[in-house]
Design a protein around this motif. Sequence first.
Motif, short mmCIF file in Angstrom:
data_model
loop_
_atom_site.label_atom_id
_atom_site.label_comp_id
_atom_site.label_asym_id
_atom_site.label_seq_id
_atom_site.Cartn_x
_atom_site.Cartn_y
_atom_site.Cartn_z
N GLU A 35 -1.95 8.34 -8.03
CA GLU A 35 -2.68 9.47 -8.61
C GLU A 35 -4.15 9.50 -8.17
OE1 GLU A 35 -1.38 11.99 -10.47
OE2 GLU A 35 0.55 11.07 -9.99
N ARG A 36 -4.68 8.37 -7.77
CA ARG A 36 -6.08 8.27 -7.39
C ARG A 36 -6.29 8.34 -5.88
NH1 ARG A 36 -8.07 3.53 -11.42
NH2 ARG A 36 -10.09 3.92 -10.46
N LEU A 37 -5.23 8.71 -5.14
CA LEU A 37 -5.33 8.85 -3.69
C LEU A 37 -5.49 10.32 -3.31
CD1 LEU A 37 -2.50 6.41 -2.60
CD2 LEU A 37 -4.95 6.08 -2.26
N ALA A 38 -6.20 10.58 -2.22
CA ALA A 38 -6.38 11.95 -1.74
C ALA A 38 -5.16 12.44 -0.98
CB ALA A 38 -7.61 12.01 -0.83
N HIS A 39 -4.27 11.55 -0.63
CA HIS A 39 -3.04 11.90 0.10
C HIS A 39 -1.84 11.45 -0.71
CE1 HIS A 39 -2.62 7.66 1.30
NE2 HIS A 39 -3.94 7.70 1.43
N GLY A 40 -0.67 11.91 -0.34
CA GLY A 40 0.54 11.56 -1.07
C GLY A 40 1.43 10.61 -0.30
N PRO A 41 1.26 9.31 -0.50
CA PRO A 41 2.10 8.36 0.22
C PRO A 41 3.55 8.39 -0.26
CG PRO A 41 0.76 7.21 -1.38
CD PRO A 41 0.34 8.65 -1.41
N ARG A 42 4.43 7.93 0.59
CA ARG A 42 5.84 7.79 0.20
C ARG A 42 6.07 6.42 -0.41
NH1 ARG A 42 8.51 9.42 5.79
NH2 ARG A 42 6.42 9.72 6.51
N GLY A 43 7.19 6.25 -1.07
CA GLY A 43 7.51 4.96 -1.65
C GLY A 43 7.09 4.87 -3.10
N THR A 44 6.89 3.64 -3.55
CA THR A 44 6.51 3.40 -4.94
C THR A 44 5.21 2.61 -4.99
OG1 THR A 44 7.82 1.37 -5.00
CG2 THR A 44 8.90 3.38 -5.76
N GLU A 45 4.50 2.76 -6.08
CA GLU A 45 3.27 2.01 -6.28
C GLU A 45 3.57 0.51 -6.38
OE1 GLU A 45 1.74 3.62 -9.89
OE2 GLU A 45 0.97 5.43 -8.92
N ALA A 46 2.69 -0.29 -5.85
CA ALA A 46 2.85 -1.74 -5.93
C ALA A 46 2.36 -2.25 -7.28
CB ALA A 46 2.06 -2.41 -4.81
N LYS A 47 2.93 -3.33 -7.73
CA LYS A 47 2.50 -3.94 -9.00
C LYS A 47 1.21 -4.73 -8.83
CE LYS A 47 7.10 -4.31 -10.95
NZ LYS A 47 8.15 -5.19 -11.46
N HIS A 48 0.96 -5.22 -7.63
CA HIS A 48 -0.23 -6.04 -7.34
C HIS A 48 -0.93 -5.45 -6.13
CE1 HIS A 48 1.36 -8.99 -10.15
NE2 HIS A 48 2.52 -8.86 -9.54
N SER A 49 -2.26 -5.51 -6.13
CA SER A 49 -3.01 -4.87 -5.06
C SER A 49 -3.21 -5.76 -3.84
CB SER A 49 -4.37 -4.41 -5.58
OG SER A 49 -5.09 -5.49 -6.15
N LEU A 50 -3.33 -7.05 -4.01
CA LEU A 50 -3.58 -7.96 -2.89
C LEU A 50 -2.68 -9.19 -2.93
CD1 LEU A 50 -7.48 -7.93 -2.94
CD2 LEU A 50 -6.03 -6.88 -1.21
N TYR A 51 -2.25 -9.59 -1.76
CA TYR A 51 -1.46 -10.80 -1.57
C TYR A 51 -2.14 -11.62 -0.48
CZ TYR A 51 2.24 -8.12 -3.90
OH TYR A 51 2.97 -7.38 -4.78
N VAL A 52 -2.22 -12.93 -0.68
CA VAL A 52 -2.82 -13.79 0.33
C VAL A 52 -1.77 -14.82 0.75
CG1 VAL A 52 -4.68 -15.39 0.90
CG2 VAL A 52 -5.09 -13.52 -0.72
N TYR A 53 -1.56 -14.93 2.06
CA TYR A 53 -0.59 -15.86 2.62
C TYR A 53 -1.27 -16.81 3.59
CZ TYR A 53 3.00 -12.50 1.15
OH TYR A 53 3.81 -11.66 0.42
N ARG A 54 -0.74 -18.02 3.70
CA ARG A 54 -1.16 -18.93 4.77
C ARG A 54 -0.14 -18.79 5.89
NH1 ARG A 54 -4.72 -22.29 4.67
NH2 ARG A 54 -4.63 -22.85 2.48
N PHE A 55 -0.66 -18.60 7.10
CA PHE A 55 0.19 -18.44 8.28
C PHE A 55 0.28 -19.76 9.03
CE2 PHE A 55 0.45 -17.32 12.88
CZ PHE A 55 1.76 -16.88 12.86
N HIS A 56 1.49 -20.16 9.37
CA HIS A 56 1.73 -21.37 10.14
C HIS A 56 2.19 -20.96 11.54
CE1 HIS A 56 1.33 -24.00 6.65
NE2 HIS A 56 1.95 -23.06 5.99
N PRO A 57 1.29 -20.99 12.53
CA PRO A 57 1.64 -20.56 13.88
C PRO A 57 2.75 -21.40 14.51
CG PRO A 57 -0.73 -20.84 13.68
CD PRO A 57 -0.11 -21.38 12.43
N SER A 58 2.91 -22.64 14.08
CA SER A 58 3.91 -23.50 14.69
C SER A 58 5.33 -22.98 14.54
CB SER A 58 3.82 -24.92 14.13
OG SER A 58 4.04 -24.89 12.73
N ASP A 59 5.61 -22.28 13.41
CA ASP A 59 6.96 -21.75 13.21
C ASP A 59 6.98 -20.28 12.80
OD1 ASP A 59 6.12 -21.86 10.59
OD2 ASP A 59 7.66 -23.26 9.93
N GLY A 60 5.80 -19.65 12.69
CA GLY A 60 5.73 -18.23 12.34
C GLY A 60 5.91 -17.94 10.86
N SER A 61 5.92 -18.97 10.03
CA SER A 61 6.18 -18.75 8.60
C SER A 61 4.90 -18.37 7.86
CB SER A 61 6.78 -20.00 7.97
OG SER A 61 5.85 -21.07 8.00
#
Length: 100
Positions: A35-61
Amino acid sequence: MSRYQSFTETSSGWSDEMGAGVNQLFFVSTYTDFERLAHGPRGTEAKHSLYVYRFHPSDGSLVLLHVSDRKEREVVVNPAFSRYHPTLNVVYTCTEDIEN
């Protein structure tokens, strides 16, 4: 080293210009209030705004390190993209909000 990091898949896993032993973080931002966006995205709103992951280049995980909580979601609404400061330990996030 270039400003943008590049990754390539090799027969022994993932390789990158920083080296497989370097801790790397991925920040994933998601829209949380359509509702607070100037455009109308498809899909559903996310429950959380940010996710932080650690990337392991050795295996791509990716390993999930942090998910924004309710308090953070109220502060960071509709994060569009994030950028890491080149010399400081800071991540900046640009948000989209037609009300604020």
